[in-house]
Design a protein around this motif. Structure first.
Motif, PDB file in Angstrom:
ATOM      1  N   LYS A 123     -54.744 -18.664-123.801  1.00  0.00           N
ATOM      2  CA  LYS A 123     -54.393 -18.712-122.375  1.00  0.00           C
ATOM      3  C   LYS A 123     -52.928 -18.369-122.144  1.00  0.00           C
TER       4      LYS A 123
ATOM      5  N   SER B 253     -47.977 -30.372-122.102  1.00  0.00           N
ATOM      6  CA  SER B 253     -47.316 -29.104-122.401  1.00  0.00           C
ATOM      7  C   SER B 253     -45.813 -29.242-122.413  1.00  0.00           C
TER       8      SER B 253
ATOM      9  N   GLY C 269     -49.158 -27.683-126.886  1.00  0.00           N
ATOM     10  CA  GLY C 269     -48.183 -28.297-125.987  1.00  0.00           C
ATOM     11  C   GLY C 269     -46.762 -28.379-126.505  1.00  0.00           C
TER      12      GLY C 269
ATOM     13  N   GLU D  84     -53.159 -26.387-131.600  1.00  0.00           N
ATOM     14  CA  GLU D  84     -53.407 -25.220-130.744  1.00  0.00           C
ATOM     15  C   GLU D  84     -52.157 -24.780-129.994  1.00  0.00           C
TER      16      GLU D  84
ATOM     17  N   GLY E 149     -49.739 -22.454-128.046  1.00  0.00           N
ATOM     18  CA  GLY E 149     -49.776 -21.169-127.334  1.00  0.00           C
ATOM     19  C   GLY E 149     -48.352 -20.735-127.041  1.00  0.00           C
ATOM     20  N   ARG E 150     -47.733 -21.496-126.130  1.00  0.00           N
ATOM     21  CA  ARG E 150     -46.367 -21.206-125.702  1.00  0.00           C
ATOM     22  C   ARG E 150     -45.394 -21.089-126.883  1.00  0.00           C
TER      23      ARG E 150
ATOM     24  N   ARG F 294     -44.219 -19.245-112.584  1.00  0.00           N
ATOM     25  CA  ARG F 294     -43.889 -20.563-113.129  1.00  0.00           C
ATOM     26  C   ARG F 294     -42.732 -21.241-112.387  1.00  0.00           C
TER      27      ARG F 294
ATOM     28  N   TYR G 198     -43.966 -24.629-110.901  1.00  0.00           N
ATOM     29  CA  TYR G 198     -43.544 -25.830-111.634  1.00  0.00           C
ATOM     30  C   TYR G 198     -42.059 -26.117-111.514  1.00  0.00           C
TER      31      TYR G 198
ATOM     32  N   TYR H  23     -47.650 -17.591-120.336  1.00  0.00           N
ATOM     33  CA  TYR H  23     -48.010 -17.975-118.969  1.00  0.00           C
ATOM     34  C   TYR H  23     -47.279 -17.175-117.896  1.00  0.00           C
TER      35      TYR H  23
HETATM   36  N1  LLP Z   1     -54.977 -26.528-126.107  1.00  0.00           N
HETATM   37  C1  LLP Z   1     -55.478 -26.934-124.923  1.00  0.00           C
HETATM   38  C2  LLP Z   1     -56.729 -27.676-124.910  1.00  0.00           C
HETATM   39  C3  LLP Z   1     -54.781 -26.670-123.745  1.00  0.00           C
HETATM   40  O1  LLP Z   1     -55.264 -27.088-122.580  1.00  0.00           O
HETATM   41  C4  LLP Z   1     -53.563 -25.947-123.787  1.00  0.00           C
HETATM   42  C5  LLP Z   1     -52.822 -25.625-122.568  1.00  0.00           C
HETATM   43  C6  LLP Z   1     -53.099 -25.517-125.044  1.00  0.00           C
HETATM   44  C7  LLP Z   1     -53.828 -25.834-126.182  1.00  0.00           C
HETATM   45  C8  LLP Z   1     -51.843 -24.713-125.206  1.00  0.00           C
HETATM   46  O2  LLP Z   1     -50.722 -25.355-124.726  1.00  0.00           O
HETATM   47  P1  LLP Z   1     -49.268 -24.748-125.045  1.00  0.00           P
HETATM   48  O3  LLP Z   1     -49.045 -24.911-126.520  1.00  0.00           O
HETATM   49  O4  LLP Z   1     -49.284 -23.308-124.672  1.00  0.00           O
HETATM   50  O5  LLP Z   1     -48.360 -25.539-124.191  1.00  0.00           O
HETATM   51  N2  LLP Z   1     -49.626 -22.806-117.173  1.00  0.00           N
HETATM   52  C9  LLP Z   1     -48.783 -23.897-117.676  1.00  0.00           C
HETATM   53  C10 LLP Z   1     -49.311 -24.450-118.962  1.00  0.00           C
HETATM   54  C11 LLP Z   1     -50.743 -24.895-118.868  1.00  0.00           C
HETATM   55  C12 LLP Z   1     -51.263 -25.248-120.215  1.00  0.00           C
HETATM   56  C13 LLP Z   1     -52.699 -25.585-120.163  1.00  0.00           C
HETATM   57  N3  LLP Z   1     -53.260 -25.905-121.423  1.00  0.00           N
HETATM   58  C14 LLP Z   1     -47.364 -23.381-117.837  1.00  0.00           C
HETATM   59  O6  LLP Z   1     -47.089 -22.252-117.469  1.00  0.00           O
HETATM   60  O7  LLP Z   1     -46.492 -24.112-118.293  1.00  0.00           O
END
Ligand code: LLP
Length: 463
Positions: A96, A240, A278, A320, A322-323, A360, A364, A421
């Protein structure tokens, strides 16, 4: 305790006073390696380069606005995560944050797995040849069609998010004559954002099945009874842009508590736990993210300790991010269109993109930095707000930043740390054309997602 920060940063002006900004940096031309990807530097003529290519050349060839993604940096981050977690754990990149077929190929080559959360992401993953058994399928309301496609493809796991879905997936798997590997996503009563976590008042959200009130235990009971499901573990994602591991500590404690309850009640030790994503990145020089090996060490220690205390075998861990993988790898390049000084306030710098390529800040109140990249300047710092070209006063890309006072139309400025994102949440607001993503590596640049065209807009509009 009240929630005072959003995943993405301080929320709205009620958290930070209007006009909050750090002092101007000593040298506006400096590129802080914390927020820029590893191959970014300045050439002798003062232009910023990435992968050895000056931004002026990139702007000429690909236009602006555009996202430039440092492939070497992306791959290095994948390797850092894979190495940190080693063979005893699995790293799933959260698609995502940003997904394209090229990215899927890089992930595959670097040994990562992939978390997808929609049919579209699943299609992209499969189209680029990610082996299905390395894909995890998420989502709080997967359609029957999406579930069927995932089961048929043979995805490694589906993360179940509700009681209805337990039955739905079991039924579909059984009708296809197979047993689907699944995890159950639970809400452990922890919500973590940035520097804080809150260990109560968190169940009031749409994801997962609450641990509280025995809901999660009941979900496990039902899943274990269904022939179409092979329950492999428990999943928890707490938020996150997290900088410390105390929230994960509470989450792991509670997840392991459930594993123990399952062992005691059913005589089954589930072999896996997923602690979600996160992990935070530096959007500005004030942010201090932790390295993958520190995170891995902390998570292994927490889980091992909790399992020993509970008399359980340590399950296989997955995460997991992402960011933390893609976020720091890209910057957005804009051309300055107008410079409007507001006496006693600040200078509004309008660029050729805006909230359509980076929502963003508006959504946010996220913080970003910005740098003049087409040249250096010795002019004094000018308090600036970088805004887009949309018909909305909230169309802000960088709320408070210092740019040199001689900034002029035609200059190129860049906002770093926009890999996550930004393109994935881009919109066509005001019929904006979503910018391309250009991968840069070793002196070569290639489009991996092309710029939208007006023809694309008209093709969707059937008239
Ligand atoms: N795993 C699950 C189940 C999640 O819901 C998410 C993010 C991740 C992994 C990845 O999270 P990361 O490592 O990327 O933080 N649009 C928002 C962030 C929404 C994240 C939703 N879920 C932003 O721009 O900050």
């Amino acid at each position: 305790m009240s929630r005072s920060a959003h995943p993405a940063g301080p929320r709205h002006a009620d958290v930070l006073p209007e006009g909050h900004y750090s002092a101007p940096p000593a040298d506006l031309n400096l590129l802080d390696p914390k927020v820029w990807s590893q191959t970014v530097g300045r050439a002798e003529d003062g232009q910023v380069t990435v992968g050895g290519i000056p931004v002026g050349t990139l702007a000429e060839e690909f236009g602006t606005p555009a996202y430039f993604l440092d492939e070497a940096d992306f791959r290095a981050r994948c390797r850092a995560w894979a190495d940190a977690f080693g063979k005893e754990a699995d790293v799933f990149y959260a698609g995502k944050a940003f997904l394209s077929r090229a990215v899927v190929r890089w992930l595959k080559e670097e040994g990562l797995n992939l978390d997808v959360c929609s049919g579209g992401e699943l299609t992209t993953a499969l189209a680029a040849g990610m082996p299905a058994d390395r894909i995890a399928f998420h989502g709080n309301n997967k359609s029957e069609q999406e579930i069927r496609r995932a089961v048929e493809a043979g995805v490694g796991r589906i993360v179940l998010d509700s009681f209805q879905e337990i039955v739905r997936v079991a039924h579909i798997a059984q009708s296809l004559g197979t047993r689907q590997r699944v995890q159950i996503r639970i809400t452990v009563g922890v919500e973590a954002h940035t520097h804080e976590f809150i260990a109560t008042a968190h169940e009031d959200q749409k994801f997962g099945i609450a641990l509280a009130g025995g809901q999660a235990a009941e979900a496990v009971r039902r899943a274990l009874k269904l022939d179409g499901l092979e329950l492999i573990g428990i999943h928890s994602h707490i938020g996150s842009q997290i900088f410390d591991t105390s929230g994960f500590e509470v989450a792991a404690h509670r997840v392991v508590g459930l594993l123990k309850q399952i062992r005691d009640e059913h005589g089954v030790e589930l072999p896996e736990i997923d602690l979600g994503g996160g992990l935070g990145i530096a959007y500005t020089s004030d942010d201090d993210p932790r390295e993958p090996h520190e995170i891995a060490k902390a998570l292994f220690e927490i889980v091992t300790r909790e399992c020993e205390a509970a008399g359980l075998r340590t399950p296989r861990i997955s995460v997991e991010p992402g960011r933390a993988i893609v976020g720091p790898t890209a910057f957005t390049l804009y051309e300055v269109g107008t410079v409007k000084p507001l006496e006693g306030l600040r200078t509004y710098v309008s660029v050729d993109g805006g909230m359509s390529d980076n929502i963003r800040t508006a959504l946010y109140d996220a913080e970003y930095t910005v740098t003049l990249v087409s040249r250096t300047s010795d002019a004094p710092p000018m308090l600036s707000r970088v805004v887009g070209k949309h018909c909305e006063s909230g169309d802000i890309v960088v709320k408070d930043a210092f740019l040199p006072a001689d900034l002029a139309p035609g200059d190129l400025i860049a906002v770093p740390a926009t890999g996550a994102y930004c393109r994935s949440m881009a919109s066509n607001y005001n019929h904006a054309l979503r910018p391309p993503v250009v991968a840069v590596k070793d002196g070569e640049a290639r489009v991996i997602v092309r710029r939208e065209t007006e023809e694309d807009l008209l093709r969707l509009d059937v008239g």
